[in-house]
Design an enzyme around this catalytic site. Structure first.
Site, mmCIF file in Angstrom:
data_model
loop_
_atom_site.group_PDB
_atom_site.id
_atom_site.type_symbol
_atom_site.label_atom_id
_atom_site.label_comp_id
_atom_site.label_asym_id
_atom_site.label_seq_id
_atom_site.Cartn_x
_atom_site.Cartn_y
_atom_site.Cartn_z
ATOM 1 N N MET A 164 24.453 9.388 2.844
ATOM 2 C CA MET A 164 24.329 10.707 3.441
ATOM 3 C C MET A 164 24.545 10.658 4.955
ATOM 4 S SD MET A 164 24.035 13.871 2.771
ATOM 5 C CE MET A 164 23.180 14.251 1.249
ATOM 6 N N PHE B 115 -11.863 -6.939 13.891
ATOM 7 C CA PHE B 115 -10.741 -7.398 13.069
ATOM 8 C C PHE B 115 -10.420 -6.352 11.998
ATOM 9 C CE2 PHE B 115 -9.173 -9.794 9.293
ATOM 10 C CZ PHE B 115 -7.958 -10.191 9.834
ATOM 11 N N GLN B 116 -9.161 -5.971 11.948
ATOM 12 C CA GLN B 116 -8.646 -4.975 11.003
ATOM 13 C C GLN B 116 -9.375 -3.630 11.096
ATOM 14 O OE1 GLN B 116 -8.346 -6.804 7.043
ATOM 15 N NE2 GLN B 116 -6.284 -7.510 7.576
ATOM 16 N N LYS C 129 -17.942 -0.333 5.539
ATOM 17 C CA LYS C 129 -18.309 -1.357 4.570
ATOM 18 C C LYS C 129 -19.804 -1.345 4.253
ATOM 19 C CE LYS C 129 -17.561 -6.104 3.154
ATOM 20 N NZ LYS C 129 -16.878 -7.386 3.411
ATOM 21 N N GLU D 212 0.814 -1.220 0.000
ATOM 22 C CA GLU D 212 0.000 0.000 0.000
ATOM 23 C C GLU D 212 0.848 1.270 0.000
ATOM 24 O OE1 GLU D 212 -2.582 -3.206 1.934
ATOM 25 O OE2 GLU D 212 -0.487 -2.524 2.145
#
Length: 564
Positions: free
Chosen positions: A468, A114-115, A164, A52
Site C-alpha cells: 500500500m 525494576f520493571q 504486587k 504481549e
C-alpha cells in the site's frame, strides 16, 4: 463471606464475569496471579502467547468474534507497555477488552524500581477508563466496574493495574452477579425520531451508510427491516461489514478511499444520507466540504461525541442503534424509489469490481477462499492492500465475520486476532489475510497456534514490497520507492514450518484451490504463501483529501496516460 488473597479474588471475579479464556504472558510482579490461575486451570483456559502484543490482539479478536469481553494479562514494565498497541487498536474500534497488569509493590512505586512503569498514565488516552489498585479491599469492585465499563454504551478497553502487594494481601470476598448492561436509551428523544422519519418520507434518493456500531449493537435484523421499508441502497465502512449482507441486491459495497464507484457516486448524488453507527472517518468521507453535498444528513449513534464531530448533520438520534432502528421502523410504511434504485443498479453494472483473472492476484486469493468456504469463514486481516482486497471481494453476511484494525490501522494485528477468534468460534474456519510486510511483524505468534494446535489458516499475499505504501509512492511520489522493497532471503514457508505450522507455497493461480482445500482439512495451523506481482494495485481509489466523487480506476489513469 470468605477471606482470600487478592490473586484469588481476581480469579473469582473473572469467573463471575463468565471469563473462560485469558491471553497473556507472565512475569515477576504478576506471579501471584499466575500461581492462582494454575489452581483454576480447569475453569479458565490460559493461552500463552509469544509476545504481549499478541495477547492483546488475541483478546481483541476473541471479543470481536464472540461478542464477549476479551481479557489479557501482562506483567509490569515492558510487559505492560507491550500491550499498548493492542489496547489502542481496541480503543479506536470500540472493542470491549479488559487488560490486567501487575505493578511493583506499593512501597516501591515512584522509585524507578525494576520493571516499574506508570501504565495507568501511559494508557489514559487509549482506554475508556483505567485503574490502579493498591488496596486489596478495592480489587473486587474495581474488576466488576472494569467489565461493566468495557461492555456498556460505546464499548472499549479498560486497564486494571494491580500492585504486587495487593495480589498477595487478603480481604473478604463475596460472590456477586454481574450487573446487567442495559442498552443505551436515555437520550433517545421522540422529537428526534419524528424528525428523522419526516426526512425519510420526504426523500426521493435515500442512501444508507452502515458503520461498526451496527455490528456492536447486533442490529442486522432491524437494519434489514429498515432498508426494506425505505427502499434504499446500502454501503458500509470497513468496520460495518457484515451488518448488512454483502449478498443482498441493495448492497453497493464499501464507501471511501477504496470503496466502489457505485457507493461513492451514489452517496454524492443522494438527497438523504442515513448514517448508522459510524464516525465519518477521513478514509470514508475524503474531502469533508464536498462529502454528500446534495444530501441532508441523518446520523444515528450511541455516542453523542460523534454527532457533528466530522460531518454536520441535519438530524440525529443518540442511542443504541438496535433500539433506535426498531423505534423508527414502527413509524415507517413501505416506500418505493424505483427510479433511484434503477439508477443504482445501472451503476453497479457499469462499475463492477474487477481484476486480471489471467494470473494470481490478491483478489483471486480472496475469491478462492470465499468459494472454498461458501462464504462461511471468519476473516481477520492485517493492514494494507490485502486488507482492502479482503473487504472488497469476500461477501460478509453477519457480525463478527470480518475482523480488522479499522481505526488504528495496526500492522501485525491479524495473526493474534485470528488465534483469538478461532479460540472463540470453534469449528468455523478462520483465515488471517496478511501481506508479507505485516506477517513479518508478529509471525512469532505461529508458535502460539502450534503450541495449542489451533487450526488457523494464515494467508500471506507476498508481493515482496510494502504494497500500500508503494502504491502511494507510485501514484503520488513519482515512483520513488523509499524503504518499501522487501526483496531478501526470508523464506516464509521454512520459517512457518520451523514455528510448527504446515506450509504451502502458491505461485500460480492453478495451485490456489488445492492449497486452500488441503489447509481446510489439515486440522493444524497452516500458512499459505501466495506470491503476486509487486505492482498490483487496489482500485478503485480516492486520492487523500479528494472528494469521494473523484474515485478513479486503473482504466481511468490509463486514459490520462498514467502508467501504474
Amino acid at each position: 463471606m470468605k477471606t482470600y488473597t487478592g490473586s484469588r479474588i481476581l480469579i473469582e471475579c473473572l469467573k463471575e464475569q463468565g471469563v473462560d479464556t485469558i491471553f497473556g504472558y507472565p512475569g515477576g510482579t504478576i506471579l501471584n496471579v499466575y500461581d492462582e490461575l494454575y489452581k483454576h486451570q480447569d475453569e479458565i483456559t490460559h493461552i500463552l502467547t509469544s509476545h504481549e502484543q499478541g495477547a492483546a490482539h488475541a483478546a481483541d479478536g476473541y471479543a470481536r468474534a464472540t461478542g464477549k469481553v476479551g481479557v489479557c494479562f501482562a506483567t509490569s514494565g515492558p510487559g505492560a507497555t507491550n500491550l499498548v498497541t493492542g489496547i489502542a487498536t481496541a480503543y479506536m474500534d470500540s472493542i470491549p477488552l479488559v487488560a490486567i497488569t501487575a505493578n511493583v509493590a506499593t512501597s516501591a512505586l515512584g522509585k524507578d524500581s525494576f520493571q516499574e512503569i506508570d501504565i495507568v498514565g501511559v494508557t489514559m488516552p487509549i482506554t475508556k477508563h483505567n485503574f490502579i489498585v493498591k488496596d486489596v479491599k478495592d480489587l473486587a469492585k474495581t474488576i466488576r466496574r472494569a467489565f461493566y465499563i468495557a461492555k456498556s454504551g460505546r464499548p472499549g478497553p479498560v486497564l486494571v493495574d494491580i500492585t504486587k502487594d495487593a495480589t498477595a494481601n487478603k480481604a473478604e470476598y463475596k460472590y456477586e452477579e454481574p450487573k446487567a448492561v442495559e442498552r443505551s436509551t436515555e437520550n433517545i428523544a421522540k422529537k428526534d425520531i419524528e424528525k428523522v422519519v419526516s426526512l425519510i418520507k420526504a426523500s426521493k434518493k435515500p442512501f444508507v451508510f452502515v458503520g461498526g456500531g451496527c455490528n456492536i449493537s447486533k442490529a442486522s435484523e432491524e437494519l434489514k427491516e429498515f432498508v426494506d421499508y425505505i427502499d434504499a441502497p446500502v454501503c458500509d465502512s470497513l468496520m460495518g461489514k457484515g451488518a448488512f449482507a454483502g449478498t443482498d441486491d441493495r448492497y453497493t459495497g464499501m464507501i471511501g478511499m477504496h470503496g466502489t464507484k457505485t457507493s461513492n457516486f451514489g452517496v454524492t448524488e443522494c438527497d438523504l444520507l442515513i448514517a448508522i453507527g459510524c464516525r465519518f472517518s477521513d478514509r470514508v468521507i475524503g474531502n469533508a466540504k464536498k462529502f454528500a453535498k446534495h444530501a441532508k444528513i441523518v446520523h444515528i449513534d450511541v455516542d453523542p461525541a460523534e454527532i457533528n464531530k466530522n460531518i454536520k448533520t441535519d438530524a440525529s438520534v443518540i442511542g443504541d442503534v438496535k433500539i433506535v432502528l426498531s423505534r423508527i421502523n414502527e413509524q415507517l410504511e413501505n416506500m418505493k424509489h424505483e427510479d433511484w434504485m434503477k439508477h443504482i443498479k445501472e451503476m453497479k453494472e457499469q462499475y463492477p469490481l474487477t481484476y486480471d483473472k489471467s494470473k494470481l492476484t490478491g483478489p483471486a486469493v480472496i475469491e478462492a477462499i470465499y468459494n472454498a468456504t461458501k462464504g462461511d469463514a471468519v476473516i481477520t486481516t492485517d493492514v494494507g492492500q490485502h486488507q482492502m482486497w479482503a473487504a472488497q471481494f469476500y461477501k460478509y453476511t453477519r457480525e463478527g465475520q470480518f475482523i480488522t484494525s479499522g481505526g488504528l490501522g495496526t500492522m501485525g494485528y491479524g495473526l493474534g486476532a485470528c488465534i483469538g477468534a478461532k479460540v472463540g468460534v470453534g469449528d468455523t474456519p478462520v483465515f488471517n489475510i496478511a501481506g508479507d510486510g505485516c506477517f513479518r511483524m508478529n509471525l512469532n505468534e505461529l508458535a502460539t497456534a502450534s503450541r495449542y494446535n489451533i487450526p488457523i489458516i494464515q494467508v500471506v499475499i507476498n508481493n515482496h514490497v510494502l504494497g500500500m505504501v508503494r502504491q502511494w509512492q507510485t501514484l503520488f511520489y513519482g515512483k520513488r520507492y523509499s524503504a518499501t522493497v522487501l526483496e531478501d532471503k526470508v523464506d516464509f514457508c521454512k520459517t512457518s514450518e520451523g514455528l510448527g505450522a504446515k506450509a504451502f507455497k502458491v505461485t500460480k493461480k492453478s495451485e490456489l484451490d488445492k492449497a486452500i482445500k488441503e489447509a481446510l482439512k489439515a486440522g493444524c495451523p497452516c500458512v499459505i504463501e501466495c506470491v503476486i506481482d509487486n505492482d498490483d494495485k487496489v482500485f478503485p481509489m480516492v486520492a487523500p483529501a479528494a472528494p469521494i466523487s473523484e474515485a478513479f480506476s486503473e482504466e481511468d489513469l490509463a486514459s490520462k496516460g498514467f502508467e501504474v
